[in-house]
Every structure is written in structure tokens, then in C-alpha cells.
Design an enzyme around this catalytic site. Structure first.
Site, short mmCIF file in Angstrom:
data_model
loop_
_atom_site.label_atom_id
_atom_site.label_comp_id
_atom_site.label_asym_id
_atom_site.label_seq_id
_atom_site.Cartn_x
_atom_site.Cartn_y
_atom_site.Cartn_z
N ASN A 89 41.30 56.37 99.73
CA ASN A 89 41.45 54.93 99.63
C ASN A 89 42.48 54.59 98.55
O ASN A 89 42.35 55.02 97.40
CB ASN A 89 40.08 54.33 99.26
CG ASN A 89 40.13 52.83 99.09
OD1 ASN A 89 41.13 52.19 99.42
ND2 ASN A 89 39.03 52.28 98.57
N GLY A 137 37.92 57.73 96.54
CA GLY A 137 37.04 57.48 97.69
C GLY A 137 37.64 58.09 98.95
O GLY A 137 38.83 57.91 99.22
N ALA A 143 45.33 41.77 88.78
CA ALA A 143 46.09 42.10 87.57
C ALA A 143 45.31 41.75 86.31
O ALA A 143 45.89 41.44 85.27
CB ALA A 143 47.43 41.37 87.60
N LYS A 152 83.15 42.02 71.44
CA LYS A 152 82.06 41.05 71.68
C LYS A 152 82.63 39.77 72.26
O LYS A 152 83.59 39.23 71.71
CB LYS A 152 81.35 40.72 70.37
CG LYS A 152 80.09 39.89 70.57
CD LYS A 152 79.77 39.04 69.36
CE LYS A 152 80.61 37.77 69.34
NZ LYS A 152 80.26 36.85 68.28
N GLY A 191 43.17 43.80 84.62
CA GLY A 191 42.70 44.96 83.85
C GLY A 191 43.34 45.11 82.50
O GLY A 191 44.43 44.57 82.24
N ARG A 251 79.65 44.48 73.45
CA ARG A 251 78.55 43.51 73.39
C ARG A 251 78.71 42.44 74.48
O ARG A 251 79.74 42.37 75.15
CB ARG A 251 78.45 42.93 71.99
CG ARG A 251 77.95 44.00 71.00
CD ARG A 251 78.01 43.52 69.57
NE ARG A 251 77.18 42.34 69.39
CZ ARG A 251 77.29 41.49 68.38
NH1 ARG A 251 78.24 41.70 67.45
NH2 ARG A 251 76.51 40.45 68.28
N ARG A 281 42.92 52.64 76.94
CA ARG A 281 43.43 53.91 76.40
C ARG A 281 44.95 53.87 76.18
O ARG A 281 45.53 54.83 75.68
CB ARG A 281 43.02 55.07 77.30
CG ARG A 281 41.54 55.42 77.12
CD ARG A 281 40.94 56.06 78.33
NE ARG A 281 41.62 57.30 78.67
CZ ARG A 281 41.55 57.91 79.85
NH1 ARG A 281 40.81 57.34 80.83
NH2 ARG A 281 42.20 59.01 80.08
N ASP A 338 48.38 47.46 89.20
CA ASP A 338 48.75 48.58 88.34
C ASP A 338 48.94 49.87 89.13
O ASP A 338 48.81 50.96 88.58
CB ASP A 338 47.71 48.77 87.24
CG ASP A 338 46.30 48.89 87.79
OD1 ASP A 338 46.13 48.91 89.04
OD2 ASP A 338 45.36 48.97 86.98
N TYR A 353 87.30 45.69 65.45
CA TYR A 353 86.32 44.73 65.94
C TYR A 353 87.04 43.53 66.53
O TYR A 353 87.81 42.85 65.83
CB TYR A 353 85.39 44.27 64.82
CG TYR A 353 84.60 43.04 65.21
CD1 TYR A 353 83.79 43.04 66.35
CD2 TYR A 353 84.66 41.86 64.45
CE1 TYR A 353 83.08 41.90 66.74
CE2 TYR A 353 83.94 40.73 64.83
CZ TYR A 353 83.16 40.76 65.97
OH TYR A 353 82.47 39.65 66.36
#
Lengths: 460, 460, 460
Positions: free
Chosen positions: B168, B139, B8, B349, B10, B331, B14, B102, B364
Site C-alpha cells: 500500500n 501493508g 500534510a 552585479k 505530520g 550576482r 526525528r 511527505d 568589481y
């Protein structure tokens, strides 16, 4: 100088709308705008647009931006260019590019490179071409060693010619004096009794003038639309192209469904755009924002690390670190400063909201100047219109505005002031003061035993 | 024991973001999480993650979940595995799976079955492979009767080898002691001066060790992403896979546009999901619900026969028979009980809303405990924050709360109580009582004849 | 007379729902409705639907619309048609069309033309067929010079027969008396012990009766669905077909993602539909409107030049020139007159809103009659329910209603009246009068210096 003529007289009958075809929109802009922009980006400043069907719509759109010529009768592309002879005669020194106003994907690079080749080869006319997978229906380019031998239309092509995949885009560079000469020689002796610009090629060749072809790297230069399906297809090409550009720049998409981003929009790297989001006009978005789902953002400048969740914002500025949504409407001329937090069901209009201010729910702030670290209570509204005129509210830093308040503008609430829930603020409130207009709460015991007696009986 | 090493380190240049590549998200979870989860589901509990670029982000994400090793310089996959030698030496009894952090679509089934084959065949190394339609760039696996003869890279392959479609995946099982031995033998004598893990295969074969290949039934095991377009493609594969699983389970979709469902979400049969709906985290949805359009639901448990129309809900519980929307925000820490009906422009909420309660519009309710069969009037808000602290409101069963009320917390409204429209409730209200604080309504006749006199004159 | 039998007894186990397969919906209508509608549009008024699995759901849906027959045991398509023998015996004069209730795309044109050919050729039975790209799994049609030689099932076909692309749709025209006779001759001597309607063809041919085939121009007539994926595929076919029809009529789409338009919806030319919009039922939209993004419109009649931006509207009427949104909910029985402007977070229910009225934000108008050119303030609500009954509000032309008002229904506010912000209107207000119930605003100086003294100390 080098100049351009854009043919924009067509109707687009199958669109079923009284709009000239070049005025139909691709990603929010008329196709004519795409073509004009490509010319301008290629450095062509002298441009004449030939109008015809519903010409006043095009003239109104163009204003003083360029010249126009009117083709009163529709007698073919050659006839359209003939209407520009006064424009051409006014400057016969250089070359003239003739373009279709309803083929939006011509690009500045193609225009520049084709002009360079046209000049370098000393051509009288240079066709801009493209190589496409399926050339069916298009005119095929007959190449020779040193130029072209002509363009053969689909219906006239033999089996070998039909296999040619290099096709005519309908755009041409001409030496301007040669164009004027050639226009004088084309005739309408054909089935449709129209004057075709394409005929200039064979006439030029017959006259011993050089004709060449420039093959664009962009095969989309040939794309146009005759009906709403074709227009959708153009929009799809444009949408995907814009999305790909943003991805190349480091913008993130989990799913691009329903995302429409107009060409001029700028987005910083690390920003994620969620489905259903429409970004229009001169919108600029910073880095590492999360925009969407289902935002509509128009002509709005947004900073970094901004989160907009189901927000519509128009002609406003939203600074870095702001979090808004869901279900919020930012109307024009608003400035939401750094680190503001706006919750749900809030409208802001023509207001400045100071750094760190919180507007959690169900509020309307219009024509207001709100300070820093203010807390706006739920249900609170600025009463900015009295039926005659609009007035402004001003609220100082650190003020705490209670719930369901009416702030009757014009009014100034001082810094660190406090208003009680339910207050209607009719006069200015000094710094640090409390404003309260509460009545007396009366409790009447046993009320519902009487009021709902009948209902309760019934429900038994 | 059998164990795993996940590479991990890398960067993903880009992607244009300072995030290690395995931390980019597919359906809301880092790719590393997908790989870790596959290992854990396959029964591998001893795992070492090799970090490199922005390693602290990965360490922060992993916490104590598994071991990590740090690769200070990026010198190839072999070099990365070398950093785990202390981890490997600590348990050399079994086998070690090396995986790419990845490539998110490795699955537990592939891991288990490849391990079984690796052990059954007595291999020193077993490559996990896949057969794909287009092997370009990968590969190729050179099979022999009893195992493999090697892996040939695209650039080194002859015409026959280029036709091989078994490739591969970059994942390998090793007998742990053999891995340690092979790591000691690979060199960086190549153009890039890197140590390649792939070289272990040819070294093993040269040393007379057995090398095999396990071909996964899941060709997606090879998929990874180098840029935002590739990441979108991974998300698309994952999205469609999740949607298909739900359809197999009897979940209904008229159109899947804009629907994003994360992996852990559970949905009962007969439920319909409408476009634009995003379901995240540990959301669980019951049977015969209608969810959407344009809902965002996160870590919320939803019963049966629930209708959510354009609702956002976070970290809450919504019981069976509830109907909510459109334009509602639930919420965190809310519990909406059975048969509640919530209309439009409502925020809930951190509240309990009792069975059968109605909250029709523009309200509310925060930090509140609402009883059963309560009616909350339009525009009513719980005033749960006084600038210093948050307090709770409590409303008894069958209470009728009027419109545009302010309930100043802490406050208790008794069962079957009634509050008048516009009331601000500052004290507790007993059961069955009416609370009213209304002022006197003054009528001033002829007011607008005077006020708007000028305007009316002007408009004539 | 000519008549139809629709087979609707199937279950659809892989749908995972206790719904008969023909009751699953495509674009909002049961597949059975699509088939029934095609029959009715083709002029067939005498129809018998054969039910089986969960038959009461189908009977409840059909009501008195047509006859039904019940197939108690599921013993094949032939057995299903046998249940209609009383229906067939009641009118043996003409021809009978047998159709599948779960193949929704049969069309009236195919029904009419196949009937004409069936009669013209004097056939006993005519199979409706289609030519498809991939015939795998379907019965192939064996043509002769003058009719057909039979239908060969996939499993019985030889290599030459497998290449045939003309397939059996499962729909047949029969001379009614021949159908009755043939039904008497089919047997269940096969592996499944079922009676197959297809067997009637070979029996007819063996008996010297004429059998023909009518190849539909619409290859979709064969499409059905066995699981949720298949149902999604049917919806996708139907969605695209509807969208294409609207585009042919001059309706505009920039991007069709998330747009679902049911079959009966009508849209005028020049109107643009934005992504995420769902149009249901008998909705009619005029010309040159902009609808969307993310609208849900159901059974609503909309005039010309209307703009609906993120609006949900149900069973209402919206006249020309109206502009609504974003985030607005129009509930049933509302009539929004010409040129009304409704802003954000507004609910209208069972109300008439007069020409030119403005309701800019955060309001609820229910059970109300609002005049022309009224201005409704922000936060204002009609208090139309007192816990016992609903009552109406009436507001005269040109009234100016202040912010955060409560209008306690029943109440009449006269024309050109004016109400102060925060007013609770408990009595009628005469024309031109002002209504105000404001208390006294008290200002307490230095309040927050005391209240927040502790907080401010802490924050230092």
C-alpha cells in the site's frame, strides 16, 4: 590500578612513508590518538605506549601525556609487552589492558564492559573479540562453556573452526601479576623467531588459569590498515559514522560527497552542510546554519543562522547571523561579530569586525579593529606591514571607507568618518570628517585616435 | 470534477526541526511541492492540503495556490481527511485522490493511469500500490480475481501474507460521495484511538462496494523519510534520477560526485558537468558547454559553448561563447553578452557586459552598462555607492579602462576612451579621450639602506 | 612485421553528439588513444585506424601518427577490415591484431601475451577473450582440447552454451596472409546484410586452419560504452584503477570524492590528495605534498613538500617548499621558485617568482621577473598591457612593493627598493631607493554630519 599498554612500534612498510603505523591519521587524528582517547574515556589514566619504528615521532606527539617504553628490536607482540615490565611492576594491583595502537576503533564502552566481565569472571586473561561476517585471516575464538579453550590461527584451523565468526581483536585484559608471569613463559620457538602475546592464552590455560573472551558489540574494533587503501577504508568507516551521528542530531545533508568532519566537531540541529565541506579540529557550529559548498573550517566557533558559502576559516569566531562568501578567507584570531556581511574575495586576519559591518568585495583587513555598521569599500586594504613591523588599524562605528583605499597602519579612523575613493590614509581621521587626497583629473581629447591609429589601420 | 486531498499535517520529530514534515526539501523543493506538482501535471486543479503541525508554514508556502484544511488535533489519517468534508461537499461529482504530502515520488503518470483504472472498473476506492523487493513494514495488498480483499498490516499478516510484495502506497482514489460516506463510518476503536483512512477499504468491501488496486510501475511512490538519514536517501534517489535523465539526453559526466541538479534545470546535449557543481532553480544551460568544477548556478540562462570554471552565478543571463573563471561571482540581474571573457576574482552585479568585453582579473562591476570589446583593467572598481544611494556607470564600446581605477558613479566613459592606471574617474570622459590624474613620482635614493639598517644588522 | 588494425568508424548515436565513438573521452583521453597507446606499449609500431563516421575528427587527432583507411559505408566489422587490404598487402610477413577503437581497456600485456600464444600455437586466428561474471549479450567461446570450435552469439546459444562465461572481446590476432584470404570469403548473407569479422573463425575452421583463444587476465578488455551512462561507467573503472595505483605507491586519500587523476600524472609517496582535486595531462607531483581540496592542476611540475589549497595551475612549474592558496590561479608559463608563499586571490601569469618571495593577497603578476625574498603588497598589479602590446616588469631581490601599486611595464624595480602604498610606478626605481607619488591628504571636519544629515533623520 587498572592500566593500559598500547603497542605502537609497527612500521607499515606498504604505506611507503617513514611514519610509525599508529601515527597515520584517520579523520585527521593519528590512530594512536583514537586508541589513547578510548582508554582515557574509559577511565584508564595510567598508560604506557610501546614505541619502536621512528619512536621519536611518537614520543614528540605524546609529550608528557603518558609513559613510553622502547622496543629496540622488533621481536613480536609478546616481546613488545616485555619492554613494559618496569611499568607493570610499578603497579601490580589491578589489571592491564593490552591494545594495538593501529586499530583505531576500539571504544570506551568495549573497554569498560570487557574490564567488568574480566573482573567478574575472575579471569587471568580476557580476549576482546568481535563477530564479523568474513573472519578470513583472523584468529578464531574457541569457546567452552565457562570460558575459552584457545585461539586458533587461520592457517592452523580445521574446516569446522574456519566457520567460527568470533575473532581475536588483538586486545586483551590481564590480571597484571599474571601478565608478568605469562610474559616470562612465552618463547620464540616458531618460524619467525618472535614472541607472540597470543601464546599467553594457551600457557595460562595449561597453567590452570582462567581465560575468557568478551565479544564487543562493535565489530569495527578489529579493523586496522596495512596500506593506503586500508587507511582509506578506515577513514571511510569513520566518516560515515560521524555523518550518521550528526544526522541523528538533526543536521541535514543533501549529498555527503567530499564532506569530511573530524570527530570533535559539534553541529547544531537544523544546520545544513553542503558537499565538499571539511570541518576540522574543535570547530563548533550553531543551529540553522548553511555551511558549504566547499568550505574548510578549522577550530572555529560559529553561531546560529550563519551562512558560509565557499569560505575557509581558521582559529576564529563567527557570531550569529553572519553571511560570508563566496570565496572568502578568514585567517586566525579573527572575530566576526553578529550580522556582519562579507562578500567575495575578502581576507580577514587577526581582526575584530563589529556588528553589522559590510565588506562587500576584494578587500583585506588585517590586524584591525573595525567598529559596528562600518562600510568597507571594494579594493580597500589595511597596510599593516611596513617591512619592519605589523601595526593595527582602528575604524570607528558607522564609518564609510571608500574604494581602493590604503589605510597605513598604525592609524585611527573615527566614527562616522568618510574616506574618498582611492585615498591613502596616512594620518588619523577625526569623527565625522572626510579624508580625501585626490589629484586633478586631466582629460586629453582624441588620445586613442592617435594611440591606436596603427592598430585600427591593421584591423581593417 | 476529479480532485485531490494532500495530507500534510505530520511533524517528523526525528528530524529535530520545527518544520512540518512535508516542508522538508528534496533537491531544493519541499516534498509537498513534489506531490502538488504531480497532481497538477496529472491535470488535477482542485486540491485541498490538510495542515496540522506548524500549519502556518505550509499556508505561507501555498499562498492562494490551493485550498487548505486545518486538522487541530492529530487523530489519524481518516480524521485528517474528515477535515476536508466542506471541500468534498462542494464538488461531489467526480473522484478524489488522497495523497501523502511527505512521499515525494508520486508521479503524474501513476495518478492518471490509476484514475483511469479506478473509473473503468467502477470502483468506490482504488488503492495505489507498488511491488517492492523488501515489503517489510508496509501493508500488504490481498488481491482477488476482480479486485482486492483488503490490506493486511505487517503486524497482522500470516507467513503467506508476509511474502506478498505488493504494498500500500498510502494513496487512494475514491468516488467522492463514497469517500464522504465511508468517512462517516470509520471509528477510533483501536489501540491508538485514531481514525485510519485504511479502514475505509474493509468498510467499503463489507458494504458491497467495489475496491481495486492499481500497481504503479514506479516503486519509489512509497518512499518517505522519518529522519535526516531517510531524507538524505530520498535526495540520493532524486539526484540519481535527474542525472540519469540528463545522461539520456546527451549530457556528459566524468564523475558525478558532489553534483546536485534540481528538477527544473535544463541542459543541452554535449554539455559536460564537472564534479562539485550545484545547479538550482530555473537554470537553463545550452549545448557543448563545460560547467564546473565547483560551480553554483541559480536561475541563470546560459547559451552554447560557454565555459564556467568555478563560478557562482545567480539570476542572470550568460550568452553563448562566454568563458568565465576561475573564482568569479555573477550576482543577480547581470547580462554577460556573447564571447565575453572574465578571468579570476571578478564580481559582476546588476550589469550589462557587452559582446567581446574582457575583464581579466580582480575587478568589481556593479550597476554598470559596459559596451562591446571593452578592456577592464585589473583592480578596477565601479564606485556605485556613496553611502546614500547607488548610481550607474556607463562605458562605451572599445574603451580601455586602466588598472586600479575608481569609476565614481554616476559617470559616463565614452567609446574608445582610455584611462590611465590608478585613475579615479570623477567626471564623464569623452569618446577617444584619455583620462589621467597621476601625481609626480618621487624617487628617494638609498631609502632602504637607512630604513632597514637595523633589520639587516640583526639578520647578520 | 606484426601490426594492428583499429576499428574506429562507429558513431555512438545514443551519445547525442557528432563525435565518432572512439573519440569520446575516458579520463580526459579519447578511447582511441587508450587503444593506440596499448598497441604502442606492446611494441606494435605499424598501425592502421579505420575511420568512418566523422572521419576527419579522427584524422585531425591522429595527424601523422599512423595510417588510416576510410570505410565510406558502414557494412560491418569485416567490411571495415577489408578497407585495410592495401595496408595489409604492404607487409604480409607477420601477424595482424584487429582491435575495437571504443574498448579502451585493452592492455599491452594482453596484446603481447596473446601474440606469443598465437605464434606458439601456429594459429591462423586467435580470439582474445575474457571470463566475466555476467556474459549476457556477448559471444561465447566454444573451447576444444586443442583450440576453439567457434564463437556462438547470445541469440544462437543453447542453454548449456549460455552458461559459458568466457566471451569474445572483439579483438583477434590473424596470420596476415590468412586474414587477407579469410576476408575474401566472408559474405553479407545475413539479416543485416553486413560482413562480420567473427565469421572468419568458422571459415578458418572449415578450411582446416587452426583457431585458438587467449583468455586475458583483465576482464575489462571487453568493456565499451553505447551511451553517456556507459561512458560514465568506463570513467569510473578508469578513475578507481588510477587511484588504486597511486595508493599502492604510497599516495594518501582521506576521501576520493570528486578526485579525477588522468593516467599520465605522477605523484610521489607521502603526498596527500584532498577531495575535489582534478589532476590533468603531464602533471608531476613530488613527495609529501598536500594538494587540495578542489585544486585543478594541468601539465604542471610540482616539487616536494608543496601545499596547494584550492589552487588552479596550468602549464607551470612549482618548486619544493612552496605554499599557495586558498583561491589562487597560476596561469601558463609561470615558475614559482623554492619556498615562495602565495596567499589568497592572486593570479600569476607567465612570470618567474624568485625563491622565498611572498605575495600574500589580492595581486596580479603577469609577464614579470620577480627576484628572491621580494614582498608584494596587497592589491598590487603589474600593468603589463597598454592596449597595444604586453611588456615585462622586473623586480630585484629583497624589494618591498607597497599595497595597491601599479607597476607600468616595461619597468625595472631595483633590488632592495621600496615603493609606497598606492604608488603608480612609471619609471625604473634604482636599488635601495624609495618610490612614492603620494598627494596631500585633506581632512574636512564634520563632513558626514552634513552628508548623511537627511539619512540620519530618516532612520530615527
Amino acid at each position: 590500578m587498572n592500566q593500559a599498554v598500547i603497542l605502537a612500534g609497527g612500521q607499515g612498510k606498504r604505506m611507503h612513508a617513514e611514519i610509525p603505523k599508529p601515527m597515520f591519521r584517520v579523520l585527521g587524528e593519528p590512530m594512536l590518538e583514537w586508541v589513547l582517547g578510548a582508554c582515557e574515556n574509559a577511565g584508564l589514566s595510567r598508560i604506557c605506549v610501546v614505541t619502536g619504528y621512528e619512536s621519536e615521532q611518537i614520543c614528540a606527539y605524546l609529550g608528557d601525556r603518558c609513559e613510553t617504553a622502547f622496543q629496540a628490536e622488533r621481536k613480536g607482540t609478546g616481546h613488545a609487552v616485555m619492554q613494559t615490565i618496569p611499568f607493570l611492576n610499578a603497579d601490580t594491583d589491578g589489571n592491564t589492558l593490552v591494545l594495538c595502537g593501529d586499530a583505531p576503533f576500539i571504544d570506551a564502552d568495549t573497554i569498560r564492559k570487557s574490564m567488568e566481565q574480566h573482573i567478574a569472571e575472575g579471569n587471568s586473561v580476557t580476549v576482546i573479540t568481535a563477530c564479523v561476517k568474513d573472519p578470513t585471516g583472523y584468529g578464531r575464538i574457541l569457546r567452552t562453556e565457562s570460558g575459552i579453550a584457545g585461539i586458533v590461527e587461520q592457517k592452523d584451523a580445521d574446516d569446522e573452526q574456519l566457520k567460527i565468526t568470533e575473532i581475536n581483536s588483538g586486545c586483551y585484559w590481564f590480571r597484571t601479576p599474571d601478565l608478568i608471569g605469562l610474559l616470562g613463559k612465552i618463547t620464540n620457538k616458531n618460524k619467525q623467531n618472535e614472541y607472540y602475546l597470543t601464546d599467553t592464552i594457551s600457557i595460562a590455560l595449561a597453567d590452570g588459569l582462567r581465560a575468557g573472551a568478551f565479544c564487543s558489540e562493535n565489530p569495527d574494533v578489529v579493523l586496522g590498515a596495512n596500506d593506503r587503501k586500508g587507511l582509506l577504508a578506515l577513514n571511510t568507516v569513520a566518516r560515515e559514522r560521524v555523518l550518521n551521528t550528526h544526522m541523528d542530531n538533526g543536521v541535514s545533508f543533501v549529498c555527503t560527497d567530499g564532506i569530511i568532519i573530524e570527530r570533535a566537531v559539534k553541529i547544531g540541529k537544523g544546520t545544513e552542510i553542503l558537499p565538499g565541506t571539511i570541518l576540522r579540529g574543535k570547530t563548533v557550529i550553531g543551529e540553522n546554519c548553511v555551511i558549504g559548498p566547499n568550505c574548510v573550517i578549522e577550530n572555529t566557533v560559529i553561531g546560529d543562522q550563519v551562512v558560509l558559502n565557499t569560505v575557509q576559516a581558521y582559529d576564529s569566531q563567527i557570531d550569529s547571523g553572519v553571511r560570508i562568501g563566496p570565496y572568502v578567507h578568514i585567517r586566525p584570531d579573527s572575530h566576526i561579530c553578529k550580522d556582519v556581511k562579507i562578500g567575495d574575495f575578502v581576507e580577514i586576519k587577526n581582526s575584530e569586525i563589529g556588528e553589522g559591518t559590510m565588506i562587500a568585495h576584494l578587500a583585506y583587513l588585517g590586524d584591525s579593529d573595525i567598529g559596528k555598521y562600518v562600510n568597507i569599500g571594494c579594493g580597500t586594504v589595511t597596510v599593516n606591514f611596513d617591512g619592519l613591523k605589523k601595526s593595527r588599524c582602528e575604524i570607528g562605528d558607522h564609518a564609510f571607507i571608500g574604494c581602493n583605499n590604503n589605510l597605513i597602519a598604525p592609524v585611527v579612523l573615527g566614527k562616522d568618518c568618510y574616506t574618498a575613493a582611492g585615498a591613502t590614509i596616512t594620518t588619523d581621521v577625526p569623527d565625522y570628517a572626510l579624508a580625501i587626497d585626490r589629484g586633478t583629473l586631466h582629460i586629453k581629447e582624441g588620445y586613442t585616435l592617435r594611440k591606436f591609429a596603427k592598430r585600427k589601420d591593421e584591423s581593417k
